[in-house]
Motif scaffolding. Structure first.
Motif, mmCIF file in Angstrom:
data_model
loop_
_atom_site.group_PDB
_atom_site.id
_atom_site.type_symbol
_atom_site.label_atom_id
_atom_site.label_comp_id
_atom_site.label_asym_id
_atom_site.label_seq_id
_atom_site.Cartn_x
_atom_site.Cartn_y
_atom_site.Cartn_z
ATOM 1 N N LEU A 1 0.858 -1.189 0.000
ATOM 2 C CA LEU A 1 0.000 0.000 0.000
ATOM 3 C C LEU A 1 0.895 1.239 0.000
ATOM 4 N N PRO A 2 0.445 2.326 -0.637
ATOM 5 C CA PRO A 2 1.250 3.554 -0.605
ATOM 6 C C PRO A 2 1.443 4.034 0.836
ATOM 7 N N VAL A 3 2.674 4.360 1.166
ATOM 8 C CA VAL A 3 2.997 4.794 2.521
ATOM 9 C C VAL A 3 2.622 6.271 2.665
ATOM 10 N N PRO A 4 1.907 6.637 3.747
ATOM 11 C CA PRO A 4 1.503 8.044 3.897
ATOM 12 C C PRO A 4 2.705 8.959 4.161
ATOM 13 N N LEU A 5 2.588 10.166 3.658
ATOM 14 C CA LEU A 5 3.538 11.234 3.947
ATOM 15 C C LEU A 5 2.940 12.120 5.033
ATOM 16 N N VAL A 6 3.719 12.396 6.073
ATOM 17 C CA VAL A 6 3.245 13.217 7.187
ATOM 18 C C VAL A 6 3.936 14.569 7.104
ATOM 19 N N LEU A 7 3.142 15.651 6.987
ATOM 20 C CA LEU A 7 3.666 17.006 6.883
ATOM 21 C C LEU A 7 3.103 17.838 8.018
ATOM 22 N N ASP A 8 3.970 18.256 8.926
ATOM 23 C CA ASP A 8 3.583 19.185 9.992
ATOM 24 C C ASP A 8 3.893 20.595 9.481
ATOM 25 N N ASN A 9 2.857 21.274 9.036
ATOM 26 C CA ASN A 9 3.002 22.545 8.333
ATOM 27 C C ASN A 9 2.933 23.688 9.345
ATOM 28 N N GLY A 10 4.076 24.001 9.997
ATOM 29 C CA GLY A 10 4.091 25.028 11.030
ATOM 30 C C GLY A 10 4.561 26.367 10.491
ATOM 31 N N SER A 11 4.155 27.442 11.155
ATOM 32 C CA SER A 11 4.536 28.777 10.699
ATOM 33 C C SER A 11 5.999 29.096 11.000
ATOM 34 N N PHE A 12 6.624 28.384 11.943
ATOM 35 C CA PHE A 12 8.045 28.588 12.232
ATOM 36 C C PHE A 12 8.902 27.558 11.520
ATOM 37 N N GLN A 13 8.512 26.305 11.604
ATOM 38 C CA GLN A 13 9.305 25.227 11.036
ATOM 39 C C GLN A 13 8.376 24.186 10.437
ATOM 40 N N ALA A 14 8.745 23.671 9.276
ATOM 41 C CA ALA A 14 8.004 22.591 8.636
ATOM 42 C C ALA A 14 8.754 21.282 8.863
ATOM 43 N N ARG A 15 7.997 20.211 9.087
ATOM 44 C CA ARG A 15 8.593 18.896 9.335
ATOM 45 C C ARG A 15 7.898 17.884 8.434
ATOM 46 N N ALA A 16 8.683 17.051 7.776
ATOM 47 C CA ALA A 16 8.131 16.092 6.824
ATOM 48 C C ALA A 16 8.835 14.752 7.003
ATOM 49 N N GLY A 17 8.075 13.675 6.813
ATOM 50 C CA GLY A 17 8.640 12.335 6.943
ATOM 51 C C GLY A 17 7.619 11.288 6.560
ATOM 52 N N TRP A 18 8.042 10.021 6.643
ATOM 53 C CA TRP A 18 7.199 8.890 6.267
ATOM 54 C C TRP A 18 6.537 8.282 7.489
ATOM 55 N N ALA A 19 5.365 7.726 7.275
ATOM 56 C CA ALA A 19 4.694 6.911 8.296
ATOM 57 C C ALA A 19 4.762 5.471 7.834
#
Length: 615
Positions: free
Chosen positions: A37-55
């Protein structure tokens, strides 16, 4: 006291790190991102810092987010002409040289500039190894603000589905993801979340596991305003270092040297004590150059430099004298030629030459010739004496030898006076003062130090007292009291048993103790409450979103698919435990609007007909 400063370097002097962001490598997605199954991408879209990674599913969901970068970008000057294009996040390195060019897609904590948001998403996909040329074949979990406007979600969904072609998306509130990450699983709980970030501070009541959106409150203050306030305080205190007091350095002071006072007024009284100030003040060392003019020169080098300057001045004066002598000589020769015309009897030419010289009589001509001749003679004598005076001036510029010879009888006189009057013995060091002045009396390093004392508590205090910076808003304690008063006593008791603190602006030492003190003052006597700080206030939102994505991989009830986006619009939201409340836009039906528009027309026509018949 939680506010006690940690033992730092000698004399509490701390250098600024001025850390530069390292460019992010372009990673490969790896085999874990290509499962059945396609692995979800998790994006924490913050106004100071953005964080991205795999689940990544499985026993080991993977490390912390692979990508963390500042949510800002700067457009290059020649992007459309083949020059450098826009730079995003960690590719910028140091932010201060580009501060005037930085742009953010956020207004407060709501993304409003989707063109810049697209740059941030491109940067995330590229450095995670996701090809976004055709489409992004991964579900996306994206964080959004509390009570996010429908228009902002509509534009975000349009960007994700139309530009990147994602299969499905789920939206959630960052502080709720952090809340559920820090509580035991499968436990439906109630509580109060105090989330303070870069631009805003939110207080969210949670009832039976769901957000009570009607009673959420926002304070438009956060880490950005604290950094700006600290910058103004130190710039007023040190106007000589105006340019060196930058926002990046203020953020460093906030993150590493500031704390929240449990009792603000009592803490200020402690700072009035000199001993307390000396033990707790943090001296921030600004960079400086120790090479001052003449500071490292010996006495012979200084004397040699003085002689060179003297020679240069004398050469310049000699050159000026020669130029002036040449001009005077030329003018004198011309006047003598005119005088020869008079002696030869050529009166017509002589009178014509006098008119050209603006003279009235031969006597005036003779007087001017005499003055000019004496001036030329004096200039020649000065030029001849220039070489002799050069050597004399160089010898006279050394005051050491004659001064020492003159001081010898003075020293003997002073010793004789001391023999007769012992009271003068304390004044003998005054004779040695000229020798002591050779030692440096100015500490250049101390001049480039910022003494950060009460500023350590004044900057973080603004979320409790917004009036410190002139904001007409309620602080955290007042807002907390206002929210609790909207519930019954039983619900209040339930909410205060789980007060949860999250967000980067909650990481100051002493923050938990300050919230407990405020609750102690506002709650009834001998009532109980519990305050919990997130295990990682900055990254727990991303961890919670990753855990949520793994728990709901196959649950179609919480994901918005492309088909639902096309049917119900971009503002559509599927609710879940960490989401906002979906309030659809209620527009009047087209038929009713048409009938309302036709009704006045019929009435006016009927009345017009009646009037015609009467006429």
């Amino acid at each position: 006291m939680a506010a006690a400063s940690a033992a730092g370097p000698v004399a509490n002097v701390f250098p600024f790190r001025d850390a530069r962001a390292a460019p992010d490598p372009v990673l490969e997605a790896g085999p874990e991102a290509h499962g059945p199954l396609p692995v979800p991408l998790v994006l924490d879209n913050g106004s100071f810092q953005a964080r991205a990674g795999w689940a990544c599913p499985g026993p080991d969901p993977g490390p912390e987010p692979r990508l963390q970068f500042r949510a800002v970008c700067a457009r290059g000057r020649g992007g459309a002409r083949g020059g450098a294009g826009p730079q995003v996040g960690n590719a910028l390195g140091s932010l201060e040289p580009l501060r005037w060019m930085l742009r953010s897609p956020f207004d407060r904590n709501v993304p409003v500039n989707l063109e810049l948001q697209e740059l941030l998403l491109d940067y995330s996909f590229q450095h995670l190894g996701v090809s976004s040329q055709g489409c992004v074949d991964h579900p996306i979990v994206l964080t959004e603000a509390v009570c996010n406007p429908l228009y902002s979600r509509q534009m975000m969904s349009e960007l994700l589905f139309e530009c990147y072609g994602i299969p499905k998306v789920a939206y959630g509130i960052d502080s709720l993801f952090s809340f559920y990450h820090n509580k035991p699983k499968n436990l439906i709980s109630s509580g109060l979340i105090i989330s303070s970030g870069y631009q805003c501070t939110h207080i969210l009541p949670i009832l039976d596991g769901r957000l009570d959106a009607k009673n959420c409150k926002r304070i438009n203050l956060g880490g950005s305003q604290a950094a700006g306030y600290l910058q103004r305080l130190l710039q007023l205190k040190y106007p000589g270092h105006l340019a060196a007091i930058t926002l990046s350095r203020m953020e460093e002071i906030l993150h590493e040297h500031s704390y929240v006072a449990e009792d603000y007024v009592a803490e200020l009284q402690k700072w009035r004590c000199p001993d307390y100030y000396e033990n707790n003040v943090h001296k921030m060392q600004l960079p400086f150059s120790s090479k001052l003019l003449g500071s490292t020169l010996s006495s012979e080098e200084k004397q040699e430099r003085r002689q060179q300057q003297l020679r240069r001045l004398q050469e310049l004066n000699a050159r000026r004298r020669e130029e002036k002598l040449q001009l005077d000589q030329e003018r004198l020769d011309r006047l003598l030629c005119v005088q020869e015309l008079l002696e030869d009897g050529q009166m017509d030419q002589f009178h014509k030459a006098l008119i050209e010289l603006n003279m009235d009589s031969p006597e005036e001509l003779q007087s001017y010739i005499q003055k000019l001749s004496s001036a030329v003679e004096q200039a020649k004598q000065k030029i001849l004496q220039a070489e002799v005076t050069l050597e004399v001036d160089v010898v006279d510029s050394k005051p050491e030898t004659p001064d020492l010879e003159q001081l010898e009888p003075t020293l003997e006189d002073v010793e004789n006076i001391n023999d007769f009057e012992p009271l003068f013995s304390e004044e003998t060091p005054e004779v040695e003062k000229p020798v002591a002045t050779v030692q440096p009396v100015f500490n250049l390093a101390a001049y480039h130090q910022l003494f950060v004392g009460t500023e350590r508590i004044r900057a973080p205090e603004i979320i409790f007292q917004p009036s410190l910076i002139g904001e007409e808003q309620a602080g955290v304690a007042e807002t907390l009291q206002y929210i609790l008063d909207r519930y019954s006593k039983d619900v209040q008791d339930m909410l205060v048993q789980n007060v949860f603190l999250t967000g980067g602006n909650m990481m100051y030492p002493g923050m938990k103790g300050r919230i407990e003190k405020e609750l102690l003052e506002m709650r009834p006597f001998q009532s109980s409450f519990k305050v919990q700080l997130a295990s990682n206030p900055v990254l727990d939102a991303w961890y919670g979103a990753r855990d949520w994505a793994l728990d709901h991989l196959d649950d179609d009830e919480v994901w918005i698919t492309r088909k639902e986006y096309e049917e119900k619009g971009g503002e559509y939201l599927k609710e879940h435990c960490a989401s906002n409340i979906y309030v659809p836009i209620r527009l009047p039906k087209q038929a009713s609007r048409f009938s309302d528009a036709q009704a006045p027309g019929k009435g006016s026509g009927a009345s017009g007909g009646g009037a015609g018949e009467q006429a």
